[in-house]
Write a protein that holds these residues in place. Structure first.
Motif, PDB file in Angstrom:
ATOM      1  N   LEU A  78       0.832  -1.205   0.000  1.00  0.00           N
ATOM      2  CA  LEU A  78       0.000   0.000   0.000  1.00  0.00           C
ATOM      3  C   LEU A  78       0.866   1.256   0.000  1.00  0.00           C
ATOM      4  O   LEU A  78       0.561   2.243  -0.676  1.00  0.00           O
ATOM      5  N   LYS A  79       1.951   1.218   0.753  1.00  0.00           N
ATOM      6  CA  LYS A  79       2.823   2.387   0.851  1.00  0.00           C
ATOM      7  C   LYS A  79       3.539   2.689  -0.464  1.00  0.00           C
ATOM      8  O   LYS A  79       3.959   3.824  -0.699  1.00  0.00           O
ATOM      9  N   GLN A  80       3.660   1.678  -1.323  1.00  0.00           N
ATOM     10  CA  GLN A  80       4.370   1.846  -2.579  1.00  0.00           C
ATOM     11  C   GLN A  80       3.462   2.289  -3.730  1.00  0.00           C
ATOM     12  O   GLN A  80       3.946   2.546  -4.835  1.00  0.00           O
ATOM     13  N   LEU A  81       2.166   2.387  -3.492  1.00  0.00           N
ATOM     14  CA  LEU A  81       1.244   2.744  -4.570  1.00  0.00           C
ATOM     15  C   LEU A  81       1.470   4.179  -5.046  1.00  0.00           C
ATOM     16  O   LEU A  81       1.787   5.067  -4.256  1.00  0.00           O
ATOM     17  N   SER A  82       1.258   4.372  -6.331  1.00  0.00           N
ATOM     18  CA  SER A  82       1.366   5.708  -6.925  1.00  0.00           C
ATOM     19  C   SER A  82       0.171   5.927  -7.844  1.00  0.00           C
ATOM     20  O   SER A  82      -0.170   5.046  -8.642  1.00  0.00           O
ATOM     21  N   PRO A  83      -0.505   7.103  -7.708  1.00  0.00           N
ATOM     22  CA  PRO A  83      -0.246   8.199  -6.768  1.00  0.00           C
ATOM     23  C   PRO A  83      -0.423   7.758  -5.319  1.00  0.00           C
ATOM     24  O   PRO A  83      -1.025   6.719  -5.068  1.00  0.00           O
ATOM     25  N   PRO A  84       0.112   8.554  -4.363  1.00  0.00           N
ATOM     26  CA  PRO A  84       0.147   8.114  -2.969  1.00  0.00           C
ATOM     27  C   PRO A  84      -1.231   7.764  -2.411  1.00  0.00           C
ATOM     28  O   PRO A  84      -2.192   8.510  -2.554  1.00  0.00           O
ATOM     29  N   TYR A  85      -1.306   6.615  -1.804  1.00  0.00           N
ATOM     30  CA  TYR A  85      -2.480   6.087  -1.117  1.00  0.00           C
ATOM     31  C   TYR A  85      -2.492   6.657   0.304  1.00  0.00           C
ATOM     32  O   TYR A  85      -1.420   6.829   0.892  1.00  0.00           O
ATOM     33  N   PRO A  86      -3.637   6.962   0.909  1.00  0.00           N
ATOM     34  CA  PRO A  86      -5.008   6.625   0.528  1.00  0.00           C
ATOM     35  C   PRO A  86      -5.813   7.790  -0.068  1.00  0.00           C
ATOM     36  O   PRO A  86      -6.970   7.601  -0.397  1.00  0.00           O
ATOM     37  N   LEU A  87      -5.221   8.986  -0.190  1.00  0.00           N
ATOM     38  CA  LEU A  87      -5.963  10.166  -0.643  1.00  0.00           C
ATOM     39  C   LEU A  87      -5.281  10.745  -1.872  1.00  0.00           C
ATOM     40  O   LEU A  87      -4.097  11.066  -1.826  1.00  0.00           O
ATOM     41  N   VAL A  88      -6.057  10.884  -2.949  1.00  0.00           N
ATOM     42  CA  VAL A  88      -5.515  11.428  -4.191  1.00  0.00           C
ATOM     43  C   VAL A  88      -6.281  12.687  -4.561  1.00  0.00           C
ATOM     44  O   VAL A  88      -7.518  12.674  -4.625  1.00  0.00           O
ATOM     45  N   ASN A  89      -5.543  13.773  -4.790  1.00  0.00           N
ATOM     46  CA  ASN A  89      -6.121  14.991  -5.359  1.00  0.00           C
ATOM     47  C   ASN A  89      -5.985  14.871  -6.878  1.00  0.00           C
ATOM     48  O   ASN A  89      -4.904  15.077  -7.432  1.00  0.00           O
ATOM     49  N   ILE A  90      -7.102  14.520  -7.521  1.00  0.00           N
ATOM     50  CA  ILE A  90      -7.064  14.077  -8.912  1.00  0.00           C
ATOM     51  C   ILE A  90      -6.471  15.120  -9.847  1.00  0.00           C
ATOM     52  O   ILE A  90      -5.697  14.807 -10.747  1.00  0.00           O
ATOM     53  N   ASN A  91      -6.818  16.372  -9.649  1.00  0.00           N
ATOM     54  CA  ASN A  91      -6.445  17.413 -10.602  1.00  0.00           C
ATOM     55  C   ASN A  91      -5.181  18.173 -10.204  1.00  0.00           C
ATOM     56  O   ASN A  91      -4.889  19.227 -10.775  1.00  0.00           O
ATOM     57  N   GLN A  92      -4.453  17.659  -9.222  1.00  0.00           N
ATOM     58  CA  GLN A  92      -3.255  18.340  -8.770  1.00  0.00           C
ATOM     59  C   GLN A  92      -2.027  17.468  -8.976  1.00  0.00           C
ATOM     60  O   GLN A  92      -2.092  16.243  -8.892  1.00  0.00           O
ATOM     61  N   VAL A  93      -0.914  18.110  -9.257  1.00  0.00           N
ATOM     62  CA  VAL A  93       0.349  17.400  -9.392  1.00  0.00           C
ATOM     63  C   VAL A  93       0.771  16.882  -8.016  1.00  0.00           C
ATOM     64  O   VAL A  93       0.597  17.552  -6.987  1.00  0.00           O
ATOM     65  N   GLU A  94       1.277  15.646  -7.994  1.00  0.00           N
ATOM     66  CA  GLU A  94       1.710  15.050  -6.732  1.00  0.00           C
ATOM     67  C   GLU A  94       2.734  15.947  -6.042  1.00  0.00           C
ATOM     68  O   GLU A  94       3.652  16.467  -6.673  1.00  0.00           O
ATOM     69  N   SER A  95       2.537  16.127  -4.719  1.00  0.00           N
ATOM     70  CA  SER A  95       3.395  17.047  -3.981  1.00  0.00           C
ATOM     71  C   SER A  95       3.848  16.424  -2.668  1.00  0.00           C
ATOM     72  O   SER A  95       3.452  15.308  -2.312  1.00  0.00           O
ATOM     73  N   GLU A  96       4.648  17.179  -1.939  1.00  0.00           N
ATOM     74  CA  GLU A  96       5.128  16.725  -0.641  1.00  0.00           C
ATOM     75  C   GLU A  96       3.969  16.525   0.327  1.00  0.00           C
ATOM     76  O   GLU A  96       4.027  15.655   1.204  1.00  0.00           O
TER      77      GLU A  96
END
Length: 416
Positions: free
Chosen positions: A128-146
């Protein structure tokens, strides 16, 4: 969509399964992955096609866990990609997924060779920790961030994620599987530890504004209140669930969305006169071989009035059921939860039954749709409310008739 309409799409207990790695894979789920890495039927694509054809939209997609089967890594990664695909099709801004007991290695790892198999992944949550985009909450329209990485750290460290930065609602994702181990007694039920309870209350308290309340949404896998319909067991409820709901009630009004039982149910938890909405989502895709006639494959769109922050939350449901080879909007009462039910303050059912009886034509009867137009509070009846209403209508010699498919058709008044 109106500014006060918050739409939540819900899919639960998907149980994606890789035929190459899990025995009897097709028994577990319609969502079976072939050795070539494809789905072996049109079940998922039919769902995507239905969403696009009907223009089904939602603000967020919620999955209360068990996206895979037996925590098998390849199916977990595949399922995560498909959930993000569905969120994009629904044009959601948020994907929120709670951890299910099948998403972690709580059933242990088969050890064939006691030396060589020590190299296998024995971590409960590493996949689960290795999933991308980061699990468990994804902001669909935003670039992955810190921030996404920090959210992941918080979720796996404190067993919950509190996201208060939405304009219309507060979101909590709770990991009810965090205390699982490979001990069979452990992995059969959900838990809320004292620490998780205390830390969550502290987070809610620090952001709570009684003069500017927001709707609360909590997503988890296990049921916080007893759910034993159709003999599906009393042993696997969430330990600490009642205390959790009572604590939530101190910080606004809440809707709890969970899975695990595979059986859909919409009800309330009463804390004095205050009611928390508890929605048990039925399984999206557990195979019919693994279900009995009281279970139906379903997905849901909940339409909530986010401006109603006093009293019981108010909303309605659209329910889509798998009809053997396609998805269809379902109004069948036998499905347990069906299009036409909802939740909210509806007043006294006995008084409502008396008023409805006076609106029913004594000769031809009155179509149910016409009754709902006259009494719009009926849109906010949970299924049990409709059962009680039917009993109360019989006092006035009014019968509820249904179609061959079990859809409420009309009310008919018989002679006294």
């Amino acid at each position: 969509m109106p500014s006060n309409s918050l739409k939540i799409a819900v899919v639960s207990d998907l149980h994606f399964v890789n035929r190459a790695n899990v025995q009897d894979a097709s028994y577990h789920s319609w969502l079976t992955i072939t050795p070539e890495g494809n789905l072996d039927n049109n079940f998922w694509q039919s769902l995507i096609d239905k969403v696009k054809k009907d223009g089904i939209k939602a603000d967020l997609l919620v999955c209360p866990g068990d996206i895979t089967t037996h925590a098998e890594g390849s199916a977990l990664k595949f399922a995560w990609g498909k959930l993000n695909e569905l969120a994009a099709a629904l044009e959601c801004s948020i994907l929120a997924t709670a951890t299910g007991n099948h998403d972690i290695n709580s059933r242990g790892i088969d050890i064939g060779n006691p030396i060589r198999d020590l190299d296998k992944n024995h971590s409960l949550t590493e996949n689960l920790k290795q999933l991308s985009p980061p699990y468990p909450l994804v902001n669909i329209n935003q670039v992955e961030s810190e921030t996404d990485h920090i959210n992941r750290i918080h979720y796996f460290g404190s067993d919950f994620l509190f996201a208060p930065n939405q304009d219309e609602y507060n979101l909590v994702i709770l990991n009810s599987c965090a205390s699982h181990t490979s001990d069979p007694i452990s992995y059969e039920r959900g838990f809320v530890s004292n620490t998780t309870h205390q830390w969550l209350e502290s987070a809610l308290k620090s952001s709570f504004d009684a003069t500017n309340k927001k709707l609360g949404i909590l997503v988890c896998h296990h049921h916080p209140i007893q759910h034993a319909d159709h003999g599906i067991g009393t042993y696997d409820f969430m330990k600490g669930g009642t205390e959790l709901l009572e604590m939530l009630n101190r910080y606004g009004n809440w809707i709890v969305i969970h899975g695990h039982k595979h059986h859909a149910k919409l009800s309330y938890h009463s804390d004095g006169s205050k009611k928390t909405v508890v929605f048990a989502a039925g399984t999206l895709s557990c195979h019919k071989q693994n279900l009995n006639d009281d279970f139906t494959n379903q997905f849901y769109v909940i339409d909530i009035d986010s401006s109603k922050t006093r009293g019981t939350p108010e909303g309605t449901l659209n329910v889509y059921s798998w009809q053997g080879n396609h998805w269809s909007l379902s109004k069948r009462r036998k499905d347990g939860v069906f299009t036409g039910v909802g939740f909210g303050d509806i007043g006294c059912l006995e008084e409502l039954a008396e008023k409805i009886s006076q609106a029913v034509s004594s000769v031809t009867g009155t179509d149910w749709g016409s009754i709902v137009e006259q009494f719009p509070q009926l849109k906010h009846c949970v299924p049990k409310d409709l059962d009680h209403l039917e009993n109360n209508l019989q006092v006035y010699n009014v019968d509820v008739t249904t179609t061959a498919d079990g859809e409420i058709d009309k009310l008919e008044k018989s002679e006294a």
